[in-house]
Design a protein around this motif. Structure first.
Motif, PDB file in Angstrom:
ATOM      1  N   ALA A  24       4.269 -31.814  23.013  1.00  8.12           N
ATOM      2  CA  ALA A  24       3.366 -30.698  23.288  1.00  8.12           C
ATOM      3  C   ALA A  24       4.040 -29.658  24.185  1.00  8.12           C
ATOM      4  N   LYS A  25       4.732 -30.120  25.235  1.00  5.89           N
ATOM      5  CA  LYS A  25       5.403 -29.176  26.136  1.00  5.89           C
ATOM      6  C   LYS A  25       6.565 -28.472  25.439  1.00  5.89           C
ATOM      7  N   LEU A  26       7.288 -29.197  24.588  1.00  3.21           N
ATOM      8  CA  LEU A  26       8.386 -28.581  23.842  1.00  3.21           C
ATOM      9  C   LEU A  26       7.869 -27.572  22.811  1.00  3.21           C
ATOM     10  N   SER A  27       6.710 -27.840  22.232  1.00  2.00           N
ATOM     11  CA  SER A  27       6.143 -26.886  21.263  1.00  2.00           C
ATOM     12  C   SER A  27       5.693 -25.602  21.957  1.00  2.00           C
ATOM     13  N   LEU A  28       5.241 -25.710  23.220  1.00  2.00           N
ATOM     14  CA  LEU A  28       4.904 -24.498  23.974  1.00  2.00           C
ATOM     15  C   LEU A  28       6.151 -23.645  24.220  1.00  2.00           C
ATOM     16  N   LEU A  29       7.266 -24.295  24.568  1.00  2.00           N
ATOM     17  CA  LEU A  29       8.517 -23.562  24.744  1.00  2.00           C
ATOM     18  C   LEU A  29       8.969 -22.919  23.435  1.00  2.00           C
ATOM     19  N   LYS A  30       8.801 -23.645  22.337  1.00  2.47           N
ATOM     20  CA  LYS A  30       9.221 -23.127  21.030  1.00  2.47           C
ATOM     21  C   LYS A  30       8.365 -21.928  20.611  1.00  2.47           C
ATOM     22  N   LYS A  31       7.070 -21.958  20.936  1.00  2.00           N
ATOM     23  CA  LYS A  31       6.204 -20.817  20.608  1.00  2.00           C
ATOM     24  C   LYS A  31       6.596 -19.581  21.418  1.00  2.00           C
ATOM     25  N   LYS A  32       6.972 -19.807  22.667  1.00  2.00           N
ATOM     26  CA  LYS A  32       7.345 -18.682  23.519  1.00  2.00           C
ATOM     27  C   LYS A  32       8.715 -18.125  23.141  1.00  2.00           C
ATOM     28  N   TYR A  33       9.634 -19.003  22.735  1.00  2.00           N
ATOM     29  CA  TYR A  33      11.000 -18.611  22.350  1.00  2.00           C
ATOM     30  C   TYR A  33      11.305 -19.202  20.970  1.00  2.00           C
ATOM     31  N   PRO A  34      10.851 -18.563  19.903  1.00  2.00           N
ATOM     32  CA  PRO A  34      10.969 -19.150  18.557  1.00  2.00           C
ATOM     33  C   PRO A  34      12.399 -19.283  18.027  1.00  2.00           C
ATOM     34  N   ASN A  35      13.358 -18.568  18.574  1.00  2.00           N
ATOM     35  CA  ASN A  35      14.742 -18.673  18.090  1.00  2.00           C
ATOM     36  C   ASN A  35      15.486 -19.871  18.671  1.00  2.00           C
ATOM     37  N   SER A  36      14.880 -20.551  19.616  1.00  2.00           N
ATOM     38  CA  SER A  36      15.523 -21.701  20.254  1.00  2.00           C
ATOM     39  C   SER A  36      15.527 -22.882  19.293  1.00  2.00           C
ATOM     40  N   ASP A  37      16.679 -23.568  19.195  1.00  2.00           N
ATOM     41  CA  ASP A  37      16.754 -24.702  18.278  1.00  2.00           C
ATOM     42  C   ASP A  37      17.688 -25.823  18.741  1.00  2.00           C
ATOM     43  N   THR A  38      18.254 -25.712  19.952  1.00  2.00           N
ATOM     44  CA  THR A  38      19.237 -26.692  20.407  1.00  2.00           C
ATOM     45  C   THR A  38      18.752 -27.421  21.654  1.00  2.00           C
ATOM     46  N   MET A  39      18.930 -28.750  21.632  1.00  2.00           N
ATOM     47  CA  MET A  39      18.607 -29.578  22.781  1.00  2.00           C
ATOM     48  C   MET A  39      19.798 -30.483  23.050  1.00  2.00           C
ATOM     49  N   VAL A  40      20.252 -30.529  24.300  1.00  2.00           N
ATOM     50  CA  VAL A  40      21.348 -31.412  24.707  1.00  2.00           C
ATOM     51  C   VAL A  40      20.725 -32.564  25.492  1.00  2.00           C
ATOM     52  N   LEU A  41      20.848 -33.768  24.949  1.00  2.00           N
ATOM     53  CA  LEU A  41      20.262 -34.964  25.557  1.00  2.00           C
ATOM     54  C   LEU A  41      21.340 -35.699  26.344  1.00  2.00           C
ATOM     55  N   SER A  42      21.081 -35.895  27.642  1.00  2.00           N
ATOM     56  CA  SER A  42      22.023 -36.600  28.532  1.00  2.00           C
ATOM     57  C   SER A  42      21.340 -37.836  29.093  1.00  2.00           C
ATOM     58  N   PRO A  43      21.490 -38.978  28.424  1.00  2.00           N
ATOM     59  CA  PRO A  43      20.847 -40.198  28.934  1.00  2.00           C
ATOM     60  C   PRO A  43      21.709 -40.888  29.979  1.00  2.00           C
ATOM     61  N   GLU A  44      21.055 -41.568  30.912  1.00  2.00           N
ATOM     62  CA  GLU A  44      21.768 -42.412  31.860  1.00  2.00           C
ATOM     63  C   GLU A  44      22.229 -43.672  31.130  1.00  2.00           C
ATOM     64  N   ASP A  45      23.175 -44.366  31.713  1.00  2.00           N
ATOM     65  CA  ASP A  45      23.732 -45.561  31.067  1.00  2.00           C
ATOM     66  C   ASP A  45      22.699 -46.672  30.868  1.00  2.00           C
ATOM     67  N   SER A  46      21.716 -46.759  31.722  1.00  2.00           N
ATOM     68  CA  SER A  46      20.738 -47.846  31.661  1.00  2.00           C
ATOM     69  C   SER A  46      19.590 -47.587  30.689  1.00  2.00           C
ATOM     70  N   VAL A  47      19.532 -46.401  30.097  1.00  2.00           N
ATOM     71  CA  VAL A  47      18.428 -46.059  29.188  1.00  2.00           C
ATOM     72  C   VAL A  47      18.647 -46.750  27.847  1.00  2.00           C
ATOM     73  N   PRO A  48      17.624 -47.447  27.325  1.00  2.00           N
ATOM     74  CA  PRO A  48      17.786 -48.111  26.028  1.00  2.00           C
ATOM     75  C   PRO A  48      17.910 -47.092  24.888  1.00  2.00           C
ATOM     76  N   TYR A  49      18.604 -47.507  23.848  1.00  2.00           N
ATOM     77  CA  TYR A  49      18.844 -46.649  22.686  1.00  2.00           C
ATOM     78  C   TYR A  49      17.528 -46.227  22.018  1.00  2.00           C
ATOM     79  N   SER A  50      16.550 -47.122  21.988  1.00  2.00           N
ATOM     80  CA  SER A  50      15.264 -46.805  21.356  1.00  2.00           C
ATOM     81  C   SER A  50      14.565 -45.645  22.069  1.00  2.00           C
TER      82      SER A  50
END
Length: 168
Positions: A113-139
């Motif tokens: 929901a929060k990401l869709s609000l950002l997308k509505k405000k900036y419709p040309n945005s399409d890239t997300m860089v995900l930086s997980p910590e080492d302890s975060v499970p793959y799922s």
């Protein structure tokens, strides 16, 4: 003396016994087939970061505001920090948000929901860089990527998801 022996030609037909070689292949082929392994790999489509154009090379069509979301995923929270060359630091800090991690689907619904609000405000945005910590499970990483892509596969929120190491 030598010439008479070769002249008469004691040629004998020598027949090669192929049975041992055939027996070896008879045993070897099933053994190789049984010992071979077949892999079934699954992949998640992601993209890699590309070098952006300089501001002087941008056309009028590309000059609209485009955000890149930097998402830090830890066991406690998901921190989203948008980045853009077109917006000031104050405007970008207003768009930052954090979602506390809990063991339910409400977290990912809230994130979508929060990401869709950002997308509505900036419709040309399409890239997300995900930086997980080492302890975060793959799922958890996969669920965040699914939340970033959105509910509708025809119109994804952030279609380009890049996985990066933790930024310090």
């Amino acid at each position: 003396m030598f010439s008479s022996r070769f002249r008469h030609g004691d040629e004998t037909n020598v027949e090669i016994d192929m049975v041992p070689v055939m027996n070896m292949f008879l045993v070897l082929i099933p053994f190789l087939l049984i010992s071979s392994s077949f892999l079934n790999l699954k992949a998640i489509n992601t993209s890699i970061p590309v070098r952006s154009q300089s501001s002087s090379e941008l056309t009028e069509e590309q000059s609209e505001v485009k955000l890149r979301l930097m998402v830090t995923l830890s066991e406690e929270s998901i921190i989203v920090k948008p980045m853009s060359d077109e917006l000031s630091l104050e405007e970008l800090e207003k768009l930052d948000f954090e979602v506390a991690v809990q063991e339910s689907d409400a977290l990912f619904t809230n994130l979508t929901a929060k990401l869709s609000l950002l997308k509505k405000k900036y419709p040309n945005s399409d890239t997300m860089v995900l930086s997980p910590e080492d302890s975060v499970p793959y799922s958890s990483m996969v669920r965040v990527m699914d939340a970033a892509r959105g509910v509708d596969p025809e119109e994804p929120l952030f279609a380009k998801v890049v996985i990066s190491g933790i930024l310090k």
